[in-house]
Enzyme design. Structure first.
Site, mmCIF file in Angstrom:
data_model
loop_
_atom_site.group_PDB
_atom_site.id
_atom_site.type_symbol
_atom_site.label_atom_id
_atom_site.label_comp_id
_atom_site.label_asym_id
_atom_site.label_seq_id
_atom_site.Cartn_x
_atom_site.Cartn_y
_atom_site.Cartn_z
ATOM 1 N N ASP A 235 -8.685 0.819 5.383
ATOM 2 C CA ASP A 235 -7.363 1.884 5.980
ATOM 3 C C ASP A 235 -7.765 3.047 7.112
ATOM 4 O OD1 ASP A 235 -5.271 3.214 5.801
ATOM 5 O OD2 ASP A 235 -5.702 4.209 3.991
ATOM 6 N N MET B 146 -0.033 11.349 -0.690
ATOM 7 C CA MET B 146 -0.388 12.384 -0.406
ATOM 8 C C MET B 146 0.272 14.224 -0.896
ATOM 9 S SD MET B 146 0.244 11.630 3.873
ATOM 10 C CE MET B 146 -0.899 9.692 4.386
ATOM 11 N N MET C 153 -3.861 10.605 -2.281
ATOM 12 C CA MET C 153 -5.112 11.389 -0.741
ATOM 13 C C MET C 153 -3.690 13.427 -1.866
ATOM 14 S SD MET C 153 -4.651 9.890 2.585
ATOM 15 C CE MET C 153 -3.033 8.517 2.215
ATOM 16 N N HIS D 161 0.576 -1.001 0.164
ATOM 17 C CA HIS D 161 -0.353 0.361 0.374
ATOM 18 C C HIS D 161 0.772 1.428 -0.117
ATOM 19 C CE1 HIS D 161 -4.119 1.767 0.481
ATOM 20 N NE2 HIS D 161 -3.616 2.616 1.484
ATOM 21 N N PHE E 224 -2.205 11.302 7.983
ATOM 22 C CA PHE E 224 -1.352 10.952 8.883
ATOM 23 C C PHE E 224 -1.796 9.370 9.333
ATOM 24 C CE2 PHE E 224 -2.341 14.782 9.548
ATOM 25 C CZ PHE E 224 -0.954 15.904 10.211
ATOM 26 N N GLY E 225 -0.449 7.837 10.216
ATOM 27 C CA GLY E 225 -0.011 7.258 10.308
ATOM 28 C C GLY E 225 -0.617 7.584 11.953
#
Length: 217
Positions: free
Chosen positions: A174, A36, A67, A32, A142-143
């Site tokens: 996700d 961004m 994104m 994945h 953001f992760g």
């Protein structure tokens, strides 16, 4: 088919190629890749040069999640960089149908992503045209965020919509996915599981195998 799609947003970028090979050897089916632009979402991640540079590291499916604003401008470029599946956000496309068609015309898989608060009706008229719908279970950008509980019902409702039409559309989830909630997420109807921190924090191969054990059980 249930598939794991580890998000390299959480990888160690000083050894990105090495970690992608670890994912491949451990059996992760997808990679994945979160792109961004700092406009559609607050963060800026990586783009075409990084994707091109890691493409030789694996033949696994490159699951490219755009994104970015107006992603239709860059479809050909991302296909050329090695994308096998491109997912665009319904919220960022002025002409969603045209963008989906542009992806499909280039011979790869097309997905549409929905932010947590975006209703499913947004994809109602294009559902037959896409290979996958991505339900964001955190607000993108953001992760390491926590899973938003109400999105689980959204996955269930999407699964009902797909089944009612006799489609085989994949459902990807996700955001905030970990070993403690992935079974519930799959029970709701998701079959493509994106996990970032839960894969890359610690032993990548071991974490990947633990996810795959659940996905294949």
């Amino acid at each position: 088919m249930n598939c794991l799609s580890p998000s390299i947003l959480s990888a160690d970028f000083s050894r990105l190629g090495e970690q992608i090979r670890e994912l491949d050897e451990a059996g992760a089916q997808y990679i994945h890749i979160d792109v961004m632009d700092g406009m559609f979402v607050p963060s800026i991640s990586f783009g075409l040069p990084v994707i091109r540079s890691i493409r030789p590291c694996t033949d696994r499916i490159f699951d490219v999640h755009l994104m970015i604003e107006e992603p239709g401008r860059y479809i050909e470029d991302f296909v050329g960089a090695g994308a096998d599946l491109i997912t665009v956000h319904a919220e960022s496309c002025k002409h969603l149908d045209r963008t989906i068609a542009s992806i499909k015309e280039r011979g790869i898989l097309a997905g549409v992503a929905l932010n947590p608060a975006t209703p499913l009706q947004t994809v109602e008229y294009v559902l037959e045209k896409v290979d996958m719908v991505l339900i964001m279970t955190v607000n993108p950008g953001f992760g390491g965020q926590k899973f938003i509980p109400y999105t689980l019902q959204k996955v269930r409702d999407l699964k009902k919509m797909i089944d009612a039409r006799g489609l085989k559309t994949d459902i990807e989830v996700d955001g905030g996915v970990n070993l403690s909630n992935v079974e519930e997420i799959m029970s709701a109807g998701a079959n493509i599981i994106v996990a970032g921190s839960a894969v890359f924090n610690g032993d990548v191969a071991e974490n990947t195998q633990m996810f795959l054990d659940i996905l294949n059980s």
